[in-house]
Design a protein around this motif. Structure first.
Motif, PDB file in Angstrom:
ATOM      1  N   VAL A  88     -13.591  22.292  43.889  1.00 44.53           N
ATOM      2  CA  VAL A  88     -12.747  23.142  43.966  1.00 44.53           C
ATOM      3  C   VAL A  88     -11.868  23.088  42.487  1.00 44.53           C
ATOM      4  O   VAL A  88     -11.605  22.017  41.988  1.00 44.53           O
ATOM      5  CB  VAL A  88     -11.451  23.195  44.950  1.00 44.53           C
ATOM      6  N   ALA A  89     -11.740  24.098  41.840  1.00 46.98           N
ATOM      7  CA  ALA A  89     -10.829  23.948  40.566  1.00 46.98           C
ATOM      8  C   ALA A  89      -9.756  23.203  40.285  1.00 46.98           C
ATOM      9  O   ALA A  89      -8.989  23.318  41.456  1.00 46.98           O
ATOM     10  CB  ALA A  89     -10.649  25.691  40.044  1.00 46.98           C
ATOM     11  N   GLY A  90      -9.768  22.385  39.557  1.00 46.33           N
ATOM     12  CA  GLY A  90      -8.490  21.599  39.519  1.00 46.33           C
ATOM     13  C   GLY A  90      -8.720  20.229  40.323  1.00 46.33           C
ATOM     14  O   GLY A  90      -7.637  19.392  40.214  1.00 46.33           O
ATOM     15  N   ARG A  91      -9.569  19.922  40.938  1.00 44.13           N
ATOM     16  CA  ARG A  91      -9.633  18.882  41.884  1.00 44.13           C
ATOM     17  C   ARG A  91     -11.029  18.103  41.693  1.00 44.13           C
ATOM     18  O   ARG A  91     -11.276  17.389  42.518  1.00 44.13           O
ATOM     19  CB  ARG A  91      -9.803  19.608  43.401  1.00 44.13           C
ATOM     20  N   SER A  92     -11.649  18.061  40.655  1.00 43.13           N
ATOM     21  CA  SER A  92     -12.735  17.749  40.486  1.00 43.13           C
ATOM     22  C   SER A  92     -12.470  15.980  40.487  1.00 43.13           C
ATOM     23  O   SER A  92     -13.554  15.275  41.073  1.00 43.13           O
ATOM     24  CB  SER A  92     -13.458  17.799  39.046  1.00 43.13           C
ATOM     25  N   ASP A  93     -11.700  15.499  39.621  1.00 46.64           N
ATOM     26  CA  ASP A  93     -11.563  13.958  39.794  1.00 46.64           C
ATOM     27  C   ASP A  93     -11.029  13.375  41.049  1.00 46.64           C
ATOM     28  O   ASP A  93     -11.641  12.212  41.422  1.00 46.64           O
ATOM     29  CB  ASP A  93     -10.327  13.759  38.666  1.00 46.64           C
ATOM     30  N   GLU A  94     -10.525  14.208  41.965  1.00 45.10           N
ATOM     31  CA  GLU A  94     -10.000  13.919  43.123  1.00 45.10           C
ATOM     32  C   GLU A  94     -11.210  13.857  44.120  1.00 45.10           C
ATOM     33  O   GLU A  94     -11.553  12.931  45.086  1.00 45.10           O
ATOM     34  CB  GLU A  94      -8.970  14.695  44.026  1.00 45.10           C
ATOM     35  N   LEU A  95     -12.004  14.673  43.974  1.00 43.68           N
ATOM     36  CA  LEU A  95     -13.579  14.830  44.472  1.00 43.68           C
ATOM     37  C   LEU A  95     -14.069  13.577  44.273  1.00 43.68           C
ATOM     38  O   LEU A  95     -14.973  13.190  45.168  1.00 43.68           O
ATOM     39  CB  LEU A  95     -14.158  16.264  44.236  1.00 43.68           C
ATOM     40  N   PRO A 140     -22.895  16.166  33.341  1.00 41.50           N
ATOM     41  CA  PRO A 140     -22.378  16.118  31.919  1.00 41.50           C
ATOM     42  C   PRO A 140     -22.308  17.677  31.458  1.00 41.50           C
ATOM     43  O   PRO A 140     -21.199  17.943  30.748  1.00 41.50           O
ATOM     44  CB  PRO A 140     -23.464  15.314  31.182  1.00 41.50           C
ATOM     45  N   GLU A 141     -22.938  18.708  32.024  1.00 39.23           N
ATOM     46  CA  GLU A 141     -22.702  20.001  31.410  1.00 39.23           C
ATOM     47  C   GLU A 141     -21.756  20.726  32.306  1.00 39.23           C
ATOM     48  O   GLU A 141     -21.206  21.868  31.869  1.00 39.23           O
ATOM     49  CB  GLU A 141     -24.224  20.823  31.743  1.00 39.23           C
ATOM     50  N   ASP A 142     -21.245  20.369  33.425  1.00 39.22           N
ATOM     51  CA  ASP A 142     -20.202  21.027  34.218  1.00 39.22           C
ATOM     52  C   ASP A 142     -19.555  19.898  34.974  1.00 39.22           C
ATOM     53  O   ASP A 142     -19.850  19.228  35.836  1.00 39.22           O
ATOM     54  CB  ASP A 142     -21.200  21.811  35.416  1.00 39.22           C
ATOM     55  N   SER A 143     -18.325  19.403  34.801  1.00 41.30           N
ATOM     56  CA  SER A 143     -17.243  18.601  35.245  1.00 41.30           C
ATOM     57  C   SER A 143     -16.862  18.828  36.442  1.00 41.30           C
ATOM     58  O   SER A 143     -16.353  17.961  37.170  1.00 41.30           O
ATOM     59  CB  SER A 143     -16.330  18.570  34.206  1.00 41.30           C
ATOM     60  N   ASN A 144     -17.120  19.981  36.864  1.00 34.49           N
ATOM     61  CA  ASN A 144     -16.967  20.333  38.401  1.00 34.49           C
ATOM     62  C   ASN A 144     -18.116  20.235  39.437  1.00 34.49           C
ATOM     63  O   ASN A 144     -17.873  20.396  40.463  1.00 34.49           O
ATOM     64  CB  ASN A 144     -16.275  21.878  38.604  1.00 34.49           C
ATOM     65  N   ARG A 145     -19.371  19.694  38.903  1.00 32.30           N
ATOM     66  CA  ARG A 145     -20.447  19.412  39.885  1.00 32.30           C
ATOM     67  C   ARG A 145     -20.611  18.042  39.878  1.00 32.30           C
ATOM     68  O   ARG A 145     -20.587  17.526  38.729  1.00 32.30           O
ATOM     69  CB  ARG A 145     -21.610  20.368  39.087  1.00 32.30           C
ATOM     70  N   TRP A 146     -20.788  17.608  40.895  1.00 34.50           N
ATOM     71  CA  TRP A 146     -21.282  16.229  41.141  1.00 34.50           C
ATOM     72  C   TRP A 146     -22.494  16.001  41.999  1.00 34.50           C
ATOM     73  O   TRP A 146     -22.826  17.010  42.927  1.00 34.50           O
ATOM     74  CB  TRP A 146     -20.129  15.595  42.127  1.00 34.50           C
ATOM     75  N   THR A 147     -23.394  15.181  41.696  1.00 37.12           N
ATOM     76  CA  THR A 147     -24.474  14.764  42.411  1.00 37.12           C
ATOM     77  C   THR A 147     -24.564  13.425  43.238  1.00 37.12           C
ATOM     78  O   THR A 147     -24.271  12.456  42.459  1.00 37.12           O
ATOM     79  CB  THR A 147     -25.717  14.933  41.539  1.00 37.12           C
ATOM     80  N   VAL A 148     -25.064  13.504  44.399  1.00 38.55           N
ATOM     81  CA  VAL A 148     -24.834  12.066  45.153  1.00 38.55           C
ATOM     82  C   VAL A 148     -26.424  11.982  45.570  1.00 38.55           C
ATOM     83  O   VAL A 148     -26.920  13.023  46.041  1.00 38.55           O
ATOM     84  CB  VAL A 148     -24.012  11.932  46.316  1.00 38.55           C
ATOM     85  N   LEU A 191     -15.337  17.404  52.934  1.00 36.88           N
ATOM     86  CA  LEU A 191     -15.046  17.758  51.579  1.00 36.88           C
ATOM     87  C   LEU A 191     -14.562  19.336  51.572  1.00 36.88           C
ATOM     88  O   LEU A 191     -13.605  19.556  50.666  1.00 36.88           O
ATOM     89  CB  LEU A 191     -15.888  17.487  50.605  1.00 36.88           C
ATOM     90  N   ILE A 192     -15.474  20.133  52.330  1.00 36.82           N
ATOM     91  CA  ILE A 192     -15.089  21.493  52.383  1.00 36.82           C
ATOM     92  C   ILE A 192     -13.653  21.637  53.100  1.00 36.82           C
ATOM     93  O   ILE A 192     -12.710  22.487  52.651  1.00 36.82           O
ATOM     94  CB  ILE A 192     -16.444  22.336  52.784  1.00 36.82           C
ATOM     95  N   ASP A 193     -13.539  21.090  54.297  1.00 32.40           N
ATOM     96  CA  ASP A 193     -12.430  21.302  55.124  1.00 32.40           C
ATOM     97  C   ASP A 193     -11.069  21.087  54.340  1.00 32.40           C
ATOM     98  O   ASP A 193      -9.987  21.434  54.785  1.00 32.40           O
ATOM     99  CB  ASP A 193     -12.478  20.507  56.447  1.00 32.40           C
ATOM    100  N   CYS A 194     -11.134  19.910  53.770  1.00 29.62           N
ATOM    101  CA  CYS A 194      -9.957  19.404  52.965  1.00 29.62           C
ATOM    102  C   CYS A 194      -9.739  20.208  51.484  1.00 29.62           C
ATOM    103  O   CYS A 194      -8.900  19.874  50.959  1.00 29.62           O
ATOM    104  CB  CYS A 194      -9.990  18.031  52.870  1.00 29.62           C
ATOM    105  N   GLN A 195     -10.473  21.176  51.342  1.00 33.15           N
ATOM    106  CA  GLN A 195     -10.488  21.676  50.057  1.00 33.15           C
ATOM    107  C   GLN A 195     -10.732  21.142  48.702  1.00 33.15           C
ATOM    108  O   GLN A 195     -10.080  21.665  47.896  1.00 33.15           O
ATOM    109  CB  GLN A 195      -9.237  22.708  50.015  1.00 33.15           C
ATOM    110  N   LEU A 196     -11.656  20.192  49.049  1.00 32.06           N
ATOM    111  CA  LEU A 196     -11.877  19.400  47.422  1.00 32.06           C
ATOM    112  C   LEU A 196     -12.952  20.124  47.062  1.00 32.06           C
ATOM    113  O   LEU A 196     -13.356  19.976  45.818  1.00 32.06           O
ATOM    114  CB  LEU A 196     -12.127  18.030  47.809  1.00 32.06           C
ATOM    115  N   ALA A 197     -13.888  20.563  47.871  1.00 31.70           N
ATOM    116  CA  ALA A 197     -15.257  21.083  47.359  1.00 31.70           C
ATOM    117  C   ALA A 197     -15.426  22.540  47.867  1.00 31.70           C
ATOM    118  O   ALA A 197     -15.040  22.901  48.829  1.00 31.70           O
ATOM    119  CB  ALA A 197     -16.508  20.371  48.174  1.00 31.70           C
ATOM    120  N   SER A 198     -16.045  23.209  47.080  1.00 32.75           N
ATOM    121  CA  SER A 198     -16.300  24.916  47.496  1.00 32.75           C
ATOM    122  C   SER A 198     -17.645  24.936  47.951  1.00 32.75           C
ATOM    123  O   SER A 198     -17.892  25.939  48.341  1.00 32.75           O
ATOM    124  CB  SER A 198     -16.019  25.590  46.203  1.00 32.75           C
ATOM    125  N   ALA A 199     -18.512  23.990  47.486  1.00 28.66           N
ATOM    126  CA  ALA A 199     -20.130  24.069  47.778  1.00 28.66           C
ATOM    127  C   ALA A 199     -20.568  22.760  48.046  1.00 28.66           C
ATOM    128  O   ALA A 199     -20.296  21.768  47.273  1.00 28.66           O
ATOM    129  CB  ALA A 199     -20.576  25.131  46.996  1.00 28.66           C
TER     130      ALA A 199
END
Length: 97
Positions: free
Chosen positions: A14-21, A47-55, A80-88
């Protein structure tokens, strides 16, 4: 014959929550990498999208990977979606030779 397996989870913050995610993903991974049959479990920020993570996880067998999917600790990704850290959250898995 396929012996090992890999699963990946693509997570969009979610915008603004990437580090927390990222911190929460590390916590989830630390508990899951202890599961039987787990060879590795890693978290990487795109590296191209600081809001996207891969596990990604590597498993000794498909059976070990399937068992992991049934473990309550794996529910943490959906939370992660329920606590609004992730949008997808997108899951993928496949056997390897």
């Amino acid at each position: 014959m396929f012996n090992k397996a890999i699963n990946t989870v693509e997570v969009q913050a979610v915008a603004g929550r990437s580090d927390e995610l990222g911190k929460q993903l590390q916590k989830i991974v630390e508990t899951l990498r202890e599961l039987p049959g787990c060879e590795s479990y890693m978290v990487d920020r795109c590296p191209e999208d600081s809001n996207r993570w891969t596990v990604s996880a590597h498993w000794q067998s498909e059976a070990a990977m399937q068992s992991h999917f049934n473990n309550p600790r794996a529910q943490g990704f959906i939370d992660l979606i329920d606590c609004q850290l992730a949008s997808a959250v997108d899951f993928n898995s496949f056997p390897i030779r």
